[in-house]
Design an enzyme around this catalytic site. Structure first.
Site, PDB file in Angstrom:
ATOM      1  N   LYS A   1       0.842  -1.205   0.000  1.00 29.34           N
ATOM      2  CA  LYS A   1       0.000   0.000   0.000  1.00 29.34           C
ATOM      3  C   LYS A   1       0.873   1.250   0.000  1.00 29.34           C
ATOM      4  O   LYS A   1       0.597   2.223  -0.703  1.00 29.34           O
ATOM      5  CB  LYS A   1      -0.944  -0.017   1.208  1.00 29.34           C
TER       6      LYS A   1
ATOM      7  N   GLN B   1      -4.232  -1.987   9.696  1.00 31.24           N
ATOM      8  CA  GLN B   1      -4.104  -3.291   9.026  1.00 31.24           C
ATOM      9  C   GLN B   1      -4.696  -4.395   9.905  1.00 31.24           C
ATOM     10  O   GLN B   1      -4.346  -4.527  11.066  1.00 31.24           O
ATOM     11  CB  GLN B   1      -2.623  -3.573   8.710  1.00 31.24           C
TER      12      GLN B   1
ATOM     13  N   ASP C   1     -11.266   3.035   4.664  1.00 30.19           N
ATOM     14  CA  ASP C   1     -11.478   1.613   4.390  1.00 30.19           C
ATOM     15  C   ASP C   1     -12.838   1.136   4.903  1.00 30.19           C
ATOM     16  O   ASP C   1     -13.118  -0.060   4.931  1.00 30.19           O
ATOM     17  CB  ASP C   1     -10.351   0.782   5.035  1.00 30.19           C
TER      18      ASP C   1
END
Ligand code: NAP
Length: 280
Positions: free
Chosen positions: A55, A99, A122
């Site tokens: 990323k 994450q 996200d």
């Protein structure tokens, strides 16, 4: 029998998204705003470290700043939440990505909830999830959004189709089910307690695999002409679908790698740029 299935090339879809973003990043930068994604990695899980690195590299290639926050595996929930709050308050940070998964002793839900909605690129907060359910999310979860982007890129119809989603996680199975429903598909969601899974998958005009088990979706489950989207990413670059076995039956399918994965990353970049644009 389907002779030539369409291979849904995620690299191509991702490149198109990134090409469009490059112009927007330049415009933002000229206005003195450098889009910035903060990624938080807790612990030393090698797969998670790889995802975060990928990323970060993708951000760098596009001129997006990536701020890597690495926390030790003994970090407490309170410590992680404090770090997220610091990033919430940092005006140079536009998106925050925690994450997943975090070490077991951490309350992952509490950590996700600490992310401010306008930086939840996200779609992991309950508020973001709820907005998605209503079809009005600023930032739907990236993998579900990527799946929809692939269908749209290739002009594959959703409305009226029977979509069977295997998996119901809050970041993937559930939100993609909601998005397909909002696009007027008839949606069936399967999970680990589903009985006679093969029979249900065989009803799907669209099949989304979000299970986390290598090659779990069998070729003989797939209806002739179905469109198969494999969100799975297991050790050894293997998806959740038995790709070779499905190929003779599908009309279209995503490979692994180079399917859903690259589009997920491009979607994350897109959401980060949008978050930066909203600050202007
Ligand atoms: P997860 O949280 O572990 O959820 C897995 C889901 O699969 C659960 O809902 C589970 O059901 C269901 N399941 C497990 N075994 C099953 C079985 N035997 N029959 C039917 N359903 C079963 O996983 P996730 O985070 O959603 O990820 C799923 C996959 O997508 C993984 O391979 C992951 O690596 C991949 N992924 C890819 C991306 C990407 O960018 N490409 C992003 C995120 C995740 P229960 O709810 O009943 O337990």
């Amino acid at each position: 029998m389907n002779e030539q299935p369409l291979i849904l090339n995620g690299t191509v879809v991702a490149q198109q998204i990134k090409d469009e973003l490059a112009v927007r990043v330049q415009t933002l930068t000229e206005k003195g705003v450098v889009p910035c994604l903060a990624t938080i990695l807790v612990g030393d899980d090698p797969a998670s470290a790889t995802y975060v690195r990928m990323k970060g590299n993708a951000c760098a290639r596009l001129g997006i700043r990536s701020l890597k926050v690495e926390l030790g595996k003994t970090t407490s929930t309170a410590g992680l939440v404090a770090e997220i709050e610091r990033l919430n308050d940092d005006p140079s940070v536009h998106g925050i990505l925690l994450q997943h998964p975090v070490p077991e002793h951490i309350d992952e839900r509490a950590a996700f909830e600490a992310i401010r909605l306008d930086k939840d690129v996200d779609g992991v907060t309950t508020a973001g999830f709820a907005q998605n359910a209503f079809g009005m999310a600023a930032y739907p979860s990236c993998t579900p959004a990527a799946i929809l982007a692939i269908l749209d890129h290739y002009g594959l119809p959703i409305e009226g189709k029977h979509a069977v989603v295997v998996g119901r996680s809050p970041i993937l199975g559930k939100p993609v089910s909601q998005m397909l429903l909002n696009r007027n598909a008839t949606v069936t969601v399967c999970h680990s307690r589903t009985q006679d899974l093969g029979r249900i998958v065989a009803l799907g005009d669209i099949v989304v695999a979000a299970v986390g088990r290598p090659q779990f979706i069998r070729g003989d489950w797939i209806k002739e002409g179905a469109v198969v989207l494999d969100a799975g990413y297991n050790e050894g670059n293997v998806g959740d679908v038995d790709y070779e076995a499905c190929l003779p039956r599908v009309s279209a399918i995503t490979p692994v790698p180079a399917g859903v994965g690259p589009v997920t990353i491009a979607t994350l970049l897109k959401h980060t740029v949008e978050a930066a644009e909203r600050t202007l």
